[in-house]
Design a protein around this motif. Structure first.
Motif, short mmCIF file in Angstrom:
data_model
loop_
_atom_site.label_atom_id
_atom_site.label_comp_id
_atom_site.label_asym_id
_atom_site.label_seq_id
_atom_site.Cartn_x
_atom_site.Cartn_y
_atom_site.Cartn_z
N ASP A 160 0.95 -1.11 0.11
CA ASP A 160 0.09 -0.04 0.05
C ASP A 160 0.89 1.38 -0.02
O ASP A 160 1.21 1.69 1.21
CB ASP A 160 -0.98 0.07 1.21
N VAL A 161 1.30 1.77 -1.01
CA VAL A 161 2.20 2.80 -1.48
C VAL A 161 1.44 4.09 -0.97
O VAL A 161 0.38 4.24 -1.87
CB VAL A 161 2.90 2.89 -2.66
N ILE A 162 1.89 4.88 -0.04
CA ILE A 162 0.95 6.33 0.15
C ILE A 162 1.66 7.28 -0.26
O ILE A 162 1.37 8.46 -0.24
CB ILE A 162 0.84 6.04 1.60
N ASP A 163 3.06 7.30 -0.79
CA ASP A 163 3.64 8.59 -1.37
C ASP A 163 4.44 7.89 -2.53
O ASP A 163 5.67 7.30 -2.36
CB ASP A 163 4.62 8.90 -0.14
N ASP A 164 3.93 8.10 -3.64
CA ASP A 164 4.66 7.62 -4.83
C ASP A 164 6.23 8.34 -5.07
O ASP A 164 6.95 7.51 -5.79
CB ASP A 164 3.92 8.04 -6.15
N GLN A 165 6.15 9.51 -4.79
CA GLN A 165 7.57 9.92 -5.20
C GLN A 165 8.59 9.44 -4.09
O GLN A 165 9.74 9.34 -4.38
CB GLN A 165 7.51 11.63 -4.74
N GLU A 166 8.41 9.34 -2.83
CA GLU A 166 9.30 8.66 -1.74
C GLU A 166 9.60 7.33 -2.26
O GLU A 166 10.58 6.78 -2.00
CB GLU A 166 8.85 8.92 -0.41
N TYR A 167 8.51 6.79 -2.67
CA TYR A 167 8.64 5.13 -2.93
C TYR A 167 9.65 5.14 -4.39
O TYR A 167 10.42 4.14 -4.35
CB TYR A 167 7.48 4.54 -3.12
N GLN A 168 9.46 6.01 -5.15
CA GLN A 168 10.17 5.86 -6.20
C GLN A 168 11.78 6.16 -5.79
O GLN A 168 12.72 5.52 -6.19
CB GLN A 168 9.85 7.01 -7.35
N ASN A 204 -6.50 -11.84 0.88
CA ASN A 204 -6.42 -12.50 2.13
C ASN A 204 -5.97 -11.84 3.32
O ASN A 204 -5.49 -12.06 4.14
CB ASN A 204 -5.66 -13.56 2.00
N THR A 205 -6.03 -10.24 2.98
CA THR A 205 -5.44 -9.36 4.19
C THR A 205 -6.53 -8.41 4.12
O THR A 205 -7.19 -7.90 3.08
CB THR A 205 -4.09 -8.95 3.72
N ALA A 206 -6.40 -7.83 5.15
CA ALA A 206 -7.48 -6.33 5.43
C ALA A 206 -6.63 -5.21 4.88
O ALA A 206 -7.11 -4.30 4.85
CB ALA A 206 -7.63 -6.20 6.63
N ASP A 207 -5.33 -5.42 4.60
CA ASP A 207 -4.49 -4.26 4.24
C ASP A 207 -4.88 -3.89 2.84
O ASP A 207 -5.07 -4.95 1.90
CB ASP A 207 -3.13 -4.53 4.35
N ASN A 208 -4.61 -2.53 2.40
CA ASN A 208 -5.08 -2.14 1.06
C ASN A 208 -3.73 -2.59 0.30
O ASN A 208 -2.70 -2.55 0.78
CB ASN A 208 -5.21 -0.56 0.93
N ILE A 209 -4.05 -2.83 -0.95
CA ILE A 209 -2.87 -3.05 -1.99
C ILE A 209 -3.10 -2.34 -3.32
O ILE A 209 -4.03 -2.57 -3.85
CB ILE A 209 -2.83 -4.76 -2.20
N ASN A 210 -2.13 -1.56 -3.60
CA ASN A 210 -1.98 -0.62 -4.60
C ASN A 210 -0.82 -0.99 -5.42
O ASN A 210 -0.84 -0.21 -6.61
CB ASN A 210 -2.36 0.83 -4.57
N SER A 242 7.02 5.82 3.03
CA SER A 242 6.16 5.90 1.77
C SER A 242 5.01 4.64 1.63
O SER A 242 4.34 4.70 0.67
CB SER A 242 6.95 5.83 0.52
N VAL A 243 5.24 3.70 2.32
CA VAL A 243 4.58 2.53 2.27
C VAL A 243 3.88 2.13 3.50
O VAL A 243 4.32 2.17 4.82
CB VAL A 243 5.20 1.26 1.87
N LYS A 244 2.47 2.20 3.51
CA LYS A 244 1.73 1.98 4.67
C LYS A 244 1.75 0.67 5.06
O LYS A 244 1.77 0.19 6.49
CB LYS A 244 0.37 2.33 4.52
N SER A 245 1.58 -0.52 4.29
CA SER A 245 1.66 -1.75 4.64
C SER A 245 2.16 -2.58 3.47
O SER A 245 2.23 -2.27 2.38
CB SER A 245 0.05 -2.16 4.93
N LYS A 246 2.65 -3.74 4.11
CA LYS A 246 3.32 -4.84 2.98
C LYS A 246 2.74 -6.05 3.20
O LYS A 246 2.31 -6.58 4.12
CB LYS A 246 4.84 -4.66 2.78
N THR A 247 2.58 -6.82 2.12
CA THR A 247 1.89 -8.21 2.07
C THR A 247 2.72 -9.08 1.18
O THR A 247 2.88 -8.83 0.15
CB THR A 247 0.45 -8.26 1.74
#
Length: 101
Positions: A10-18, A48-54, A87-92
């Motif tokens: 769940d990437v919440i900041d695309d620029q920082e993730y880049q 299979n998770t409650a976390d958002n995935i984008n 930059s990432v809220k959650s990882k699965t």
């Protein structure tokens, strides 16, 4: 043989993730790692998770030992703390497996 992981984020900041990707890629390559597929996902139909995935991607290493060494490498951990953690809220982890690739 290769050790491959399919990850969902769940990437919440695309620029920082880049910035994270750009900073960690040379370290990844030094461990024989590489990205295979990389998708920006607009809609998840089943999970299979409650976390958002984008974001979904594959990452591969020659073996599990090199993967473990990469993720515990001090240089990688500095980059992770600087860019990934904000930059990432959650990882699965969707799948980890040894493949013939």
């Amino acid at each position: 043989m290769a050790y491959e992981i399919v990850m969902g984020l769940d990437v919440i900041d695309d620029q920082e993730y880049q910035k994270y990707r750009e900073a960690m890629t040379p370290i990844l390559k030094s461990f024989g790692g590489s990205f295979g597929f990389d998708f920006i996902v607009s809609k998840v139909l089943l999970s299979n998770t409650a976390d958002n995935i984008n974001r979904v991607f594959t990452i591969a290493f020659p073996n599990q030992k090199q993967m473990d060494e990469f993720f515990s490498n001090p240089d990688y951990l500095v980059v992770k703390a600087k860019y990934f953690d904000k930059s990432v809220k959650s990882k699965t982890t969707i799948l980890q497996h040894e493949s013939s690739l």
